[in-house]
Design a protein around this motif. Structure first.
Motif, short mmCIF file in Angstrom:
data_model
loop_
_atom_site.label_atom_id
_atom_site.label_comp_id
_atom_site.label_asym_id
_atom_site.label_seq_id
_atom_site.Cartn_x
_atom_site.Cartn_y
_atom_site.Cartn_z
N LYS A 1 0.85 -1.18 0.00
CA LYS A 1 0.00 0.00 0.00
C LYS A 1 0.89 1.23 0.00
CE LYS A 1 -4.08 -2.09 2.03
NZ LYS A 1 -5.08 -2.14 3.13
N VAL A 2 0.45 2.24 -0.71
CA VAL A 2 1.25 3.47 -0.80
C VAL A 2 0.77 4.42 0.28
CG1 VAL A 2 2.14 5.26 -2.31
CG2 VAL A 2 1.31 3.10 -3.29
N GLU A 3 1.65 4.62 1.27
CA GLU A 3 1.29 5.53 2.35
C GLU A 3 2.18 6.75 2.28
OE1 GLU A 3 1.17 3.29 5.98
OE2 GLU A 3 -0.37 1.93 5.16
N ALA A 4 1.89 7.75 3.13
CA ALA A 4 2.66 9.01 3.10
C ALA A 4 4.15 8.70 3.28
CB ALA A 4 2.18 9.95 4.21
N ILE B 1 9.63 1.28 -8.26
CA ILE B 1 8.25 0.77 -8.41
C ILE B 1 7.26 1.93 -8.39
CG2 ILE B 1 6.42 -0.51 -7.22
CD1 ILE B 1 8.65 -2.49 -6.34
N ILE B 2 7.40 2.81 -7.42
CA ILE B 2 6.48 3.96 -7.29
C ILE B 2 6.49 4.78 -8.57
CG2 ILE B 2 6.14 6.17 -6.11
CD1 ILE B 2 7.00 4.76 -3.51
N SER B 3 7.68 4.99 -9.07
CA SER B 3 7.81 5.81 -10.27
C SER B 3 7.19 5.10 -11.48
CB SER B 3 9.30 6.11 -10.49
OG SER B 3 9.53 6.44 -11.82
N ARG B 4 7.51 3.79 -11.65
CA ARG B 4 7.00 3.06 -12.80
C ARG B 4 5.47 2.95 -12.76
NH1 ARG B 4 9.64 -1.34 -15.41
NH2 ARG B 4 11.46 0.02 -15.28
N ALA B 5 4.93 2.75 -11.53
CA ALA B 5 3.49 2.55 -11.38
C ALA B 5 2.74 3.86 -11.24
CB ALA B 5 3.22 1.67 -10.16
N GLU B 6 3.48 4.97 -11.29
CA GLU B 6 2.88 6.28 -11.06
C GLU B 6 1.99 6.23 -9.82
OE1 GLU B 6 1.13 7.71 -14.67
OE2 GLU B 6 2.95 7.29 -15.83
N ALA B 7 2.53 5.60 -8.78
CA ALA B 7 1.75 5.34 -7.57
C ALA B 7 1.68 6.59 -6.70
CB ALA B 7 2.37 4.19 -6.80
N LEU C 1 -1.00 -1.72 -4.55
CA LEU C 1 -0.26 -2.39 -5.63
C LEU C 1 -0.34 -3.90 -5.41
CD1 LEU C 1 2.95 -0.13 -5.67
CD2 LEU C 1 0.74 0.25 -6.79
N LEU C 2 -0.79 -4.64 -6.45
CA LEU C 2 -0.95 -6.09 -6.34
C LEU C 2 0.01 -6.75 -7.32
CD1 LEU C 2 -4.87 -6.13 -6.27
CD2 LEU C 2 -3.32 -6.45 -4.31
N PHE C 3 0.90 -7.61 -6.80
CA PHE C 3 1.99 -8.19 -7.61
C PHE C 3 1.79 -9.68 -7.85
CE2 PHE C 3 5.31 -4.89 -7.33
CZ PHE C 3 4.81 -4.07 -6.32
N VAL C 4 2.11 -10.12 -9.03
CA VAL C 4 2.32 -11.55 -9.25
C VAL C 4 3.69 -11.72 -9.91
CG1 VAL C 4 1.60 -13.63 -10.50
CG2 VAL C 4 -0.11 -12.17 -9.40
N ALA C 5 4.46 -12.69 -9.41
CA ALA C 5 5.77 -13.01 -9.99
C ALA C 5 5.75 -14.50 -10.31
CB ALA C 5 6.88 -12.70 -8.99
#
Lengths: 589, 589
Positions: free
Chosen positions: A358-361, A380-386, A392-396
Motif C-alpha cells: 500500500k502506498v502511504e505518506a 516501483i512507485i515511479s513506474r506505477a505512477e503510484a 499495488l498487487l503483484f504476481v511473480a
C-alpha cells in the motif's frame, strides 16, 4: 373481414376505431363488475375491457378466460381518463372496449409466469422454452438477432459478396476440436463429420473464382461445454480473393460499424485500434483485452532482477515476469481479508501468491516491503505512477501465469470497483499473432489458429529454421473483452502449405490423406485469399446486453449438450443402428 | 495504390485509362510477336495484349504464362480497330495493353478446359468442383441463387417476418423419411438426428408467440437418392400464426411473384390458379401438373361400363378407370412401331397395355375398333372432341395406374412433340388433399403430409369414423410440373392432435414418447398456425433453366451420397469411435 391490428401499435390516433385483435392473455383483473385483460401479441400489450354495457356475452366469455388463453376480439378503442392512464405502458393512454370475443385456444396454468423478470430455474425455462420465449426480453433479443443478420447481409450484399451455402455433411479432419460424426448408411464403416467451420470450403470457393463469399453458417464442435459455448453455433463467415489483411480488416470494421448503427444507433469511430498480440498481453494480460477501463499491468521484472526478495528475483531471472496492478486510491478499502480473497482468486490461475503493497505518506507498506531496497521501492512507485492511497498487487511467476492471473484479476477488480462504462462498445483488432504454438508435453508445434494461416511475408524464410518466431498474417476482432472472431490471409501456394504441414509434424502421406484435395487445389491457380469469421451468437449477446449465450440461441442446449425441450439426444431403435452398420459398445461398469 | 478494376466491366468509357486487373488466364494466343490473353475474373473477360513496344519485361513474363495462372497486371485501355472488334464478347470493343505483370500463382494444366460447354464426365467435374465452378454457367447459377435468396428475404423482412435459426442437432422422430443420426459422446448410447425439416421447431416458434417466422433452412434425408434428390437440401421455411390457408397462399404467391420479377424480370399474374387434387389427377394424371400444354386426360369409364370390349368394361366396372389422351393431328406420324414403344413406356407405370385408335374420315380405326359399338365410338369421338387425323391412346386399369401411366405419357409426348413453351412459368396451387393415405400392406393409415396437418374444418367430425374421406387444410405449390413445396394449417388443439395420432395407430404411450413435448405445448395456449416450405434448390434449378439439381448446389453429393471432392464419407479413427461409445458392426460376408 376486418383487418387485424397489432396490440402494441395502438395509439390515441386509433380512438373511436373498431379494431380486430388476436393474441394471448397476459393478465386478467376483475374490478367492479368489469374484467380487464392485458392482451399480448408480438408487438406488445394493450388493455382490453369487458363491460356489461358493451356486451354481456363478451363479459360472460371473459369470465372463463385465464392467463395464456389465445383469444380473438373486436372492440372500440377508447381514450383513458387522465386518472387511469398507465405511463409505464406504451399503449397506456388508451384501452379497447370489447364487443365480441372468441377463445381460440385454452391454456393450462403455465409452470411460471410470463413476465419480464423471472427467477425460476433455467432448466425449467429450457424445458418450457416456448413459454420462456414469450417473455418480452427474449422476444426483443430475437428481433435484435434478426435485425443484426439482415444488417450484416445488407452490408455484404452491397459490397458485392455472394451468400453461398457449404455442406453440413463433410469429411472428418481430426486436427482441431472434436468432430460430431454421422455414420453413413450407404458406405458402411464410413462417417461424415459436421463442420467445425466452413474453412476448407470457403477456401475452395475462392479457388472456384467467386472472389467474395459470405455465409451465416452453422458450425459444430463436440467439446466440453462452458457457459459461453454451445455444440452448434452460428458464424458470420467471410472469404475474399485478392484482398490484403488491411483491406479485410477495414471492410470488417465498416460492417460492424453499420451493424451497431442500425441495431443500436450507436456510432463507432473508425479505423478501429489495432494492437499487437504482445502489447495486448503485456498491458492487459489478455489476448482479448477489455479496453473500457484502466488497471493495466505494470512490468517491473527489470527492477527486480537483482532484488533481495527472492520470489521476485527468481521469477525475473528465470525468464518469468514480475508485474503489478495499481488499484488507484483503493488501499484503504481493501482489508487484509479482502486481499486474502484476491490471493485465492489468482491461485486458480496458477499463481503461487499475490504480493501487495500500500502506498502511504511514508512510502510503501506491506508484508513484502521489508525485503525491498529503497531504490527498488522508488523505482516501483515511479513506474506505477503510484500515489498515496494506492494499492499495488503483484504476481511473480512464469509469463503465462502472470498474464493469466493479473489479466483475470484486472477484470474482476474492474467489475467490482465499477470502473467499466457499460454503455461503451470498445472494438479493437489484435494483430501480429504467433503462427505456431509449441506443445511442451507433445514436443511439437501446433497451428495457433489453423494450418492454412499464412505467415507474414517477412517471416517466410524463418518457417523452417525458427518456426516459433514466425508471425501469422492474422487478426482477431475484440469487443469489450470478448473475442468476436478473427481471420487471416491463407496460404495459397503449395510449397508453403507443404512446409507448414511439415513444421506441424505431418508426414507427406498424412497431409495428403487428410487435406489432399486442398493441396491439389493449390496447384490449379489458387488466388491469394483470406477472410474472417465472427461469432454471431456472441455479437448478439453483447448487442443485447446479455451475459448468457443461451439467451441468444432460440433452442439452446445445456452444458451437457442436451435439449431439455425435445429430450435430445435420445435412444434410437435397433433397426436404425443396424441400417447404419454400427452397434453400441458394451458398457464398462 | 491503384484501385482494382473488374475485367468484365471495362467499356469504351475506360479508354486511355490505366487500370489494375487481377484474375485468371482463360486463354493465351501468340500472334506476330504479340501475346494475347483473355483475362477472367468474377465479372467476366477482357483481352489483354503484351506488346514489346509497351513492355519487353511484361512480354517475357507473359511467355511463361499458361491457362489458369493467376496474374495481376496494370495496363492501358485501348479501343480496338473496327476490324478486330469481337462482337461476341461484352468487352470486345476494347483491349488492355499491359505495362506490368506479376504472376500471383501458377497452375498445372487443368484436367478439363474452363469453358461454357463441356462434355467431360460429371464425376471428374465433381472431383475438381473448384475448376467446374469457374465455368461461366455455374458462376451465373450461383449469382442467381444469391439473388433469389436475397429477394425472398427482402419480401419476408418487409412483411414483418423474423428470420430465426432452429437446431441441426435434434431428436430422432422415425415417422417420415430415414434420419441421419449423430452419436452423442456425453450421453453414451444416445443419438441426435439431423432435421428432415424444422417442422416441429417452427410450430414451437409459433407457440413461443413470434407469429411470423422464416428460415432458409438446411434439411437432411437419408434416402436412396434419385437424380433430383440430395442428402442435404435447402428449404424456404415459413410459419405464421392467426393466418388462414388463403392468406398464406396469397402471401406465398406474392413472394414468388416478386422473386421471379427480381431475378428473371418476368411478370407472374396473381392470383395463381388453384386446382383441387382430384381435378389435377383427373385432368393431368398428376398431383403436380405441368399446365404449359394440353394433352389432358379424357375419361370414358361411363361410356365403357357396358362395353363388349372386356378390358375396358372390367376396368370401368371394378372401380378402375378408362381414360385416353387425344394426340391431336398426330395419327399419321405414329407408326405401329412408335406406338409399341409407347406401350413399353406405360408398362413401366404398371399399365398392362396401351390401346389406340386413329381418327380417320370413315371413323375410328385400330386393333380395338372392332370390339366397340358405333354408339360407343361416337361417344368417344364426341367426348374427346376428336377430329380426323387425331391419335387416341387409352389406358384401362385401376385408377392409380391410369393416372400414373397416362400422366407420364402426357409429359413424354408433350416434350417429344415440342408442345411445351419453355419460356412460361406456370405456377399453380394444388389444394383439397386427402389427409390420410391407407397402406394396404400394413393395414394402417399414414399421414399424407405429416401428422400435424389440420383436417379442413368441415371434415373434423369424420376423422374417427371415416378417416379416408377427410380432406387436409393443405396446399402444394407447383411450377411447370415440379412440386416446389407445400404447406398446411396445423393442428393447434390437443384433442384433435390426440385423435390424429390414434387414427395413425399410435398408442398414447408412443405418441407421448415421440411427440410429448409438442402435445404438452398444445396445452399452453398454442395459437392457430400454419405455414409453407418450398425447396430452394428446385426453385433455382427452374429459374436457372437447368435440369440437374446438382448444378444448383455448390458442393453436391453423388447418387451414392459421396462428396467426390473431399472424399466424404470416410473412415475415422478407433479413438473417435471409442469416445462415442460405438463400434462398427462386423461385416456379414
Amino acid at each position: 373481414m376486418m383487418e387485424r391490428k397489432l396490440a402494441g401499435t395502438l395509439t390515441e390516433e386509433n380512438i373511436n376505431q373498431e379494431v380486430l385483435l388476436k393474441g394471448w392473455v397476459q393478465k386478467r383483473r376483475d374490478l367492479g363488475g368489469l374484467i380487464f385483460i392485458d392482451l399480448r401479441d408480438k408487438s406488445g400489450l394493450v388493455q382490453v375491457v369487458f363491460n356489461p354495457d358493451y356486451s354481456k356475452e363478451a363479459l360472460e366469455i371473459a369470465n372463463k378466460i385465464r392467463s395464456e388463453y389465445v383469444i380473438e376480439l373486436t372492440g372500440e378503442v377508447v381514450g383513458r381518463e387522465q386518472s387511469t392512464i398507465n405511463p409505464t405502458m406504451k399503449t397506456g393512454k388508451i384501452e379497447v372496449f370489447v364487443k365480441e370475443i372468441t377463445i381460440l385456444n385454452k391454456s393450462n396454468t403455465p409452470p411460471f409466469a410470463i413476465q419480464d423478470e423471472t427467477d425460476v430455474s433455467e432448466d425449467l425455462r429450457l424445458k418450457y422454452r416456448y413459454l420462456d420465449l414469450r417473455r418480452s426480453p427474449l422476444q426483443e433479443t430475437f428481433k435484435l438477432r434478426h435485425q443484426t443478420s439482415q444488417a450484416i447481409r445488407n452490408f455484404l450484399n452491397n459490397d458485392g459478396f455472394l451468400e453461398m451455402e457449404t455442406p453440413i455433411l463433410t469429411k472428418s479432419t481430426p486436427e482441431g476440436a472434436r468432430d460430431y460424426l454421422v455414420p453413413s448408411r450407404v458406405h458402411p464403416g464410413e462417417f461424415y463429420a459436421l463442420p467445425q467451420s466452413p474453412q476448407l470450403f470457403k477456401q475452395l470457393i475462392m479457388m472456384s473464382g467467386f472472389e467474395k463469399y459470405y455465409q451465416i453458417a452453422r458450425c459444430f464442435r463436440d467439446e466440453d461445454l462452458r457457459a459461453d459455448r454451445q455444440p452448434e453455433f452460428t458464424q458470420i463467415d467471410i472469404e475474399t480473393s485478392f484482398m490484403t489483411s488491411d483491406e479485410i480488416m477495414e471492410m470488417t470494421e465498416r460492417m460492424m460499424q453499420q451493424v451497431v448503427k442500425e441495431v443500436k444507433n450507436i456510432d463507432i469511430e473508425l479505423p478501429l485500434l489495432r494492437m499487437p498480440y504482445k502489447e495486448a498481453m503485456d498491458r492487459f494480460g489478455s489476448d482479448k483485452p477489455d479496453t473500457r477501463f484502466g488497471l493495466e499491468l505494470i512490468h517491473v521484472s527489470d527492477i527486480m532482477e537483482n532484488s533481495g526478495f527472492k520470489v521476485f528475483q527468481s521469477a525475473a531471472q528465470s525468464g518469468g515476469k514480475v508485474a503489478l496492478i495499481n488499484v488507484q486510491g483503493e488501499a484503504a478499502s481493501f482489508s487484509r481479508k479482502d486481499i486474502d480473497k484476491l490471493t485465492d482468486f489468482v491461485k486458480v490461475y496458477g499463481a503461487k501468491g499475490l504480493a501487495w503493497l500500500k502506498v502511504e505518506a511514508e512510502g510503501l507498506k506491506g508484508p513484502i516491503a521489508k525485503f525491498l531496497l529503497d531504490e527498488e521501492k522508488n523505482a516501483i512507485i515511479s513506474r506505477a505512477e503510484a500515489e498515496e492511497g494506492d494499492l499495488l498487487l503483484f504476481v511473480a511467476d512464469k509469463s503465462s501465469v502472470v498474464y493469466d492471473s493479473l489479466g483475470a484479476l484486472r477484470l474482476k477488480l474492474g467489475k467490482e470497483l465499477k470502473l467499466i462504462d457499460e454503455s461503451k462498445f470498445n472494438f479493437l483488432w489484435v494483430t501480429d499473432w504467433p503462427l505456431l504454438e509449441y506443445d511442451e508435453a507433445l514436443g511439437r508445434y501446433f497451428a495457433a489458429h489453423h494450418p492454412f494461416t499464412s505467415p507474414v511475408e517477412a517471416d517466410l524464410d524463418k518457417l523452417e529454421e525458427d518456426p516459433g518466431s514466425v508471425l501469422a498474417n492474422a487478426y482477431d476482432l475484440v469487443l469489450n473483452g470478448y473475442e468476436l472472431g478473427g481471420g487471416s490471409i491463407r496460404i495459397h501456394k503449395r510449397d508453403i502449405q507443404n512446409k507448414m504441414f511439415k513444421v506441424l509434424g505431418f508426414t507427406e502421406e498424412e497431409a495428403k490423406e487428410q487435406f489432399g484435395f486442398l493441396l491439389e487445389a493449390l496447384e490449379f491457380g489458387a488466388p491469394p485469399h483470406g477472410g474472417v469469421a465472427l461469432g454471431l451468437d456472441r455479437i448478439i449477446m453483447l448487442l443485447a446486453g446479455r451475459t448468457n449465450l443461451r439467451d441468444t440461441i432460440l433452442f439452446p442446449k445445456t452444458a451437457s449438450a442436451s435439449d431439455l425441450l425435445t429430450d435430445a439426444p435420445s435412444e434410437v431403435s435397433d433397426v436404425q443402428l443396424e441400417e447404419l452398420s454400427i452397434q453400441l459398445s458394451e458398457k464398462n461398469d
